[in-house]
Design an enzyme around this catalytic site. Structure first.
Site, PDB file in Angstrom:
ATOM      1  N   LYS A 180      -2.335   1.347   5.774  1.00 20.16           N
ATOM      2  CA  LYS A 180      -0.722   1.539   5.952  1.00 20.16           C
ATOM      3  C   LYS A 180      -0.410   2.200   7.037  1.00 20.16           C
ATOM      4  CE  LYS A 180      -1.973  -0.711   1.397  1.00 20.16           C
ATOM      5  NZ  LYS A 180      -0.658  -0.964   0.950  1.00 20.16           N
TER       6      LYS A 180
ATOM      7  N   ASP B  84      -0.433  -3.162   7.646  1.00 18.78           N
ATOM      8  CA  ASP B  84       0.750  -3.370   6.081  1.00 18.78           C
ATOM      9  C   ASP B  84       2.029  -2.374   5.787  1.00 18.78           C
ATOM     10  OD1 ASP B  84       1.751  -3.913   3.394  1.00 18.78           O
ATOM     11  OD2 ASP B  84      -0.356  -3.633   2.775  1.00 18.78           O
TER      12      ASP B  84
ATOM     13  N   GLU C 246       1.804  -6.870   7.255  1.00 15.01           N
ATOM     14  CA  GLU C 246       2.085  -6.679   5.999  1.00 15.01           C
ATOM     15  C   GLU C 246       3.253  -6.777   5.748  1.00 15.01           C
ATOM     16  OE1 GLU C 246      -1.310  -7.504   3.595  1.00 15.01           O
ATOM     17  OE2 GLU C 246      -0.431  -7.005   1.692  1.00 15.01           O
TER      18      GLU C 246
ATOM     19  N   GLU D 280       2.915 -10.492  -2.253  1.00 17.98           N
ATOM     20  CA  GLU D 280       2.350  -9.765  -3.479  1.00 17.98           C
ATOM     21  C   GLU D 280       3.383  -9.660  -4.257  1.00 17.98           C
ATOM     22  OE1 GLU D 280       0.932  -6.211  -0.995  1.00 17.98           O
ATOM     23  OE2 GLU D 280       1.768  -5.281  -2.593  1.00 17.98           O
TER      24      GLU D 280
ATOM     25  N   ASP E  48      -0.334 -13.875  -5.271  1.00 18.83           N
ATOM     26  CA  ASP E  48      -1.231 -13.065  -6.468  1.00 18.83           C
ATOM     27  C   ASP E  48      -1.073 -13.098  -7.659  1.00 18.83           C
ATOM     28  OD1 ASP E  48      -0.471  -9.143  -7.119  1.00 18.83           O
ATOM     29  OD2 ASP E  48      -0.451 -10.264  -7.906  1.00 18.83           O
TER      30      ASP E  48
ATOM     31  N   HIS F 268      -3.308 -11.445  -2.296  1.00 16.97           N
ATOM     32  CA  HIS F 268      -3.503 -10.227  -2.774  1.00 16.97           C
ATOM     33  C   HIS F 268      -4.434  -9.904  -3.431  1.00 16.97           C
ATOM     34  CE1 HIS F 268      -1.155  -6.933  -4.879  1.00 16.97           C
ATOM     35  NE2 HIS F 268      -1.775  -6.506  -3.776  1.00 16.97           N
TER      36      HIS F 268
END
Lengths: 431, 431
Positions: free
Chosen positions: B214, B242, B268, B297, B320, B347
């Site tokens: 992240k 992400d 992402e 997502e 998703d 996801h």
């Protein structure tokens, strides 16, 4: 005066419009025009009124979403909110847990609109001004401070935005003449030809010159109805057509091409409100026919409007006072539309939408666009009697509201009678 | 057997994940992984289980939306639903009054996913097969009959779709090896470096070779964390980053360029999930650096995915199982992605997302893509103990589920303990 917010209530109010096919179109055959209706109470007794518009079933979901947002509002002094309105907007739209439900779209964004509309109403009342005048009297810096620029800075920075708004001198013109309107009341899809003819005759007598017809269910019906209305209004009045998302991209192009002989100014919502590239393809195909593309009543946030503008996917921007995040997000869209020199023609009708959006388009004309070419605000002549300060139309123009606030306080007895499911109107319908 | 649906219940189930910063990222600092959990009862006793994933607050709004949809489901025989699944999908998503609340986005679409996931689970159980096998055993015509092609025919017609799916021979390979996975469990934003290091060491030992970190809150932190993890995993393993929508377009390009030295396969969610043109600009700018763009997502429906593909706005499609309209809409996205030859990397994580989406990616490999290059399914190692048929991971691969259904039945005692607000877990948290 701080006007601390001490309570927020929300009610599910529905009008049985489907009984007479008011509001019917190619995708919504039986809407009951409804609202999640918000009342804010403050410690000093001043109240704020706001709403978001819905079509009946599911209004209780929006009510539930408003209740989830209420905790972010209750306890805040109005002064604290408006002194950092961008921050407050961000608080409501970017809650770490709740943003998953959007972000900034659908039910949660409709609820945000209802709550923020009530806050803006409260602010205008606290200042003793109608909302449009509150906006017109702000300096550009204050206007811009209400806007969340997240995700739009590639098209409009805060600095650029300052240059897009300013004090212009058309306020007196508006007070005298009002803002031009068009009518959608003559030609809902469920109306028989005779009713359409009668309504059109009456409207012409009352000074209307711009008419919108619902299309998209059956091509031969559409041709007959468009021919009928074009014959009645003559070649110099304006005709618009509205498909309410009925078609796929290719179908939209061929269907609308078949209606080109009736010279519509625009085709509204030809396809999915999410399909920016589809609208761009339709715009390109219809441009040689002189037909523009209009959309916006279901365009869910400023990021979508940004792209519609970037992609030349619309020629008319139809802002909505209850779909976007209230005045804050609509300001962003007005300024972006001005940058691209695309006319704004607000979506109205519904219940309360005319009352609300007239304020935004007045601000747009007085402070942003200063232009009336191909610009007009939608009008539908029903349900106004349920508001304490209903719109005033004169010679097919919206006259600027004079009462303080955002004009969406409802008559309390109307609310009580139409509350769903316990109001007496709905009790009668079930028996 | 008809399996007539006689009841549908929905519960608000929340796990207090925020206490340990599991799931934390640049936009969601304290998620409590949650679900609107649906159980369908039939006259013959067979049940169907479905859910949609949420982040805590606001789950009650989705519950309310599921209740609003329930009336469209109760009373229907399963056989009637699945013999015209496209029509049933349209019934749920295009209700004349409720579509105003979306359409096909946000709360109402999350609720649609929960309901339809339960219907698909019921169908697979009725056939005695895991869902992926139910799909693999369908002929292309039946697959295509589940898809609503409205608004996507400019990119994929029903006829074309028939050519995009077929029987391939990789089922045995999947049963033996499973589908490749990557892990997000090592590097949530709220984890301190030491924890990240320990988790990474353990994951490497367990055979993981693809890691997601992240990023997006602080550039210097991101550099330190990316350097740390790249050093630990070496140059030949895969790193993804992400940002969870943290940036505007220009900022995304410059920030990610600063992280290029760590050779991420993809960035992402660099910006708003609605910004197709923004993602296209970012994709174009990052291509020379060898970094792709991944998103999905929060991509809310097939019309959005269509445009992301048309605009070359993503290089990895992240479907998703709970954001889109269940299997039906995901099938449309899988087939469009195949047409554009863009890899699908689902996801997962959350609660139940791994359990659900593994079925879809198995179908994709066996019947659509037949390709594993740059393809992998997200995995997060928590909350699986609450499911009756939890995912089975072996050597960083998802092993195909064997139990009949869609794998999202929850352990009833877990549901009871985590029901919000009355479950004992939440009672404890408040005391």
């Amino acid at each position: 005066m701080l006007h601390k917010i001490i309570n927020l209530t929300v009610r599910d109010v529905r009008f049985p419009t489907s009984l007479q096919q008011h509001g019917s179109d190619a995708m919504h055959s039986d809407p009951d025009y409804s609202a999640a209706y918000v009342v804010i109470d403050t410690d000093l007794g001043l109240k704020g009124f706001g709403l978001t518009f819905t079509l009946g079933k599911g209004t209780e979901i929006v009510v539930c979403a408003v209740e989830a947002l209420a905790g972010l509002v209750i306890g805040k002094p109005l002064q604290e909110i408006v002194s950092d309105f961008r921050g407050f907007y961000r608080l409501l739209t970017s809650d770490s847990q709740m943003r998953w439900l959007g972000p900034e779209k659908g039910v949660i964004h409709l609820a945000t609109a209802a709550v923020l509309n009530a806050v803006w109403d409260l602010w205008a009342r606290a200042e003793g001004k109608p909302l449009w005048k509150l906006l017109v009297d702000m300096d550009p810096k204050q206007i811009v401070s209400c806007i969340d620029f997240r995700y739009i800075t590639d098209v409009l920075t805060e600095e650029e935005a300052l240059g897009e708004t300013g004090f212009l001198m058309h306020e007196n013109q508006m007070l005298k003449e009002g803002y031009p309107a068009y009518t959608t009341s003559c030609a809902w899809l469920g109306y028989p030809d005779q009713q359409l003819q009668q309504l059109c005759t009456d409207a012409l007598k009352n000074g209307w010159s711009k008419f919108k017809v619902k299309v998209g269910a059956d091509l031969e019906d559409d041709k007959r109805r468009c021919r009928l209305i074009r014959q009645m209004i003559g070649p110099n009045n304006t005709l618009m057509i509205d498909a309410n998302q009925r078609w796929d991209v290719g179908e939209a192009i061929s269907w609308v091409s078949s209606l080109a002989e009736f010279k519509p100014l625009w085709i509204e919502e030809p396809t999915s409100p999410d399909d920016i590239l589809g609208h761009a393809a339709i715009s390109k195909a219809l441009a040689p026919l002189g037909i523009g593309v209009a959309t916006g009543e279901q365009c869910h946030n400023r990021v979508m409007f940004k792209q519609f503008l970037q992609a030349s996917a619309l020629q008319f921007v139809q802002i909505d006072s209850c779909r976007l995040g209230s005045v804050n997000e609509n300001l962003a869209v007005l300024l972006m539309a001005h940058k691209y020199q695309v006319p704004v023609c607000p979506h109205a009708g519904g219940v309360g939408l005319c009352e609300l959006v007239q304020h935004l388009i007045l601000f747009d004309y007085i402070c942003v666009s200063a232009n009336l070419h191909n610009r007009m605000c939608e009008y539908v002549n029903h349900l106004h009697e349920h508001f304490t300060s209903p719109v005033v139309i004169r010679d097919a123009h919206y006259l600027p509201p004079k009462d303080p606030g955002y004009s969406c306080e409802m008559v309390e007895s109307s609310v009580k009678r139409h509350q769903y499911p316990e109001g007496e109107v709905w009790k009668l319908h079930r028996t």
